[in-house]
Each structure stands twice: as structure tokens, then as C-alpha cells.
Design a protein around this motif. Structure first.
Motif: not given
Length: 115
Positions: A34-52
Motif C-alpha cells: 500500500l505504501h509503495g503504491r500510494v507513493i507511486e500513484i502520487a508521482d512526486q519524485p522529490t517526495a518519493s526520494e525523501t521517503i525512501a
């Protein structure tokens, strides 16, 4: 999209089923999905990198929470609220639901550090 909403709702239904049968391992896996899909669906690369980066630093806390017997019952309603807000395209509700979820995670981590 409608397809994303259907996918998130399906994950939520699966989460409910595994919580009902007490399968914490399956819940933990679905939680990651779920967390992964929410991050992918949001399509926010900067946020995704920060979360990672943050997730990498917090892996031991994730393990501690995942092994708590009561955690799925606490986090499932939070996840369902997040899913519903995203699926109804309500960013304010999604933000509130995510904030409540993160506050709960923070409290659980703090409680486990004291215990």
C-alpha cells in the motif's frame, strides 16, 4: 485514476481480510504494498526520494511496529481512511488521514522505546 482507486480499495480489502484472520505477516506485506503504491500513484519524485531515505533510516522501527500484535488493528482504520480519501480525490482528507497515521506511528515508536 479510477484504476488506481480500484487497486487501492482492493489492497484495503485484502488488508481487512488478513487482519480478520490474524495474519500479521501478510498484513505487513500488504502495508508495504500500500505504501509503495500510494507513493507511486502520487508521482512526486522529490517526495518519493525523501521517503525512501527516511524509510532506510527507520527500518528497525518498522520491524518493531510490524511485530506488535495490536498494530494491525490500530493502523488498518488509518489506512482505510487514507485509501478512501485518495479514492474520493479529497486531498484535505488525505492529508488529515496521513497526519493521523504518522502521529500514531510516532506514538507507537516512542512507546516501544520506553518499554
Amino acid at each position: 485514476t479510477d484504476a488506481h482507486a480500484a487497486e487501492l480499495r482492493d489492497i484495503g480489502q485484502q488488508m481487512q481480510l488478513v487482519v480478520d484472520r490474524g495474519d500479521r505477516e501478510a498484513y505487513s506485506q500488504l502495508n508495504r504494498t500500500l505504501h509503495g503504491r500510494v507513493i507511486e500513484i502520487a508521482d512526486q519524485p522529490t517526495a518519493s526520494e525523501t521517503i525512501a531515505r527516511l524509510r532506510g533510516q527507520a527500518i528497525r522501527y518498522h520491524f518493531q511496529l510490524a511485530t506488535r500484535p495490536d498494530r494491525p488493528q490500530v493502523s488498518l482504520p488509518q489506512h482505510m481512511a487514507i485509501i478512501e480519501a485518495i479514492c474520493t480525490r479529497n486531498p484535505d482528507a488525505a492529508g488529515r488521514a496521513m497526519h493521523e497515521h504518522l502521529a500514531s506511528v510516532t506514538e507507537a515508536i516512542a512507546a516501544s522505546a520506553v518499554a
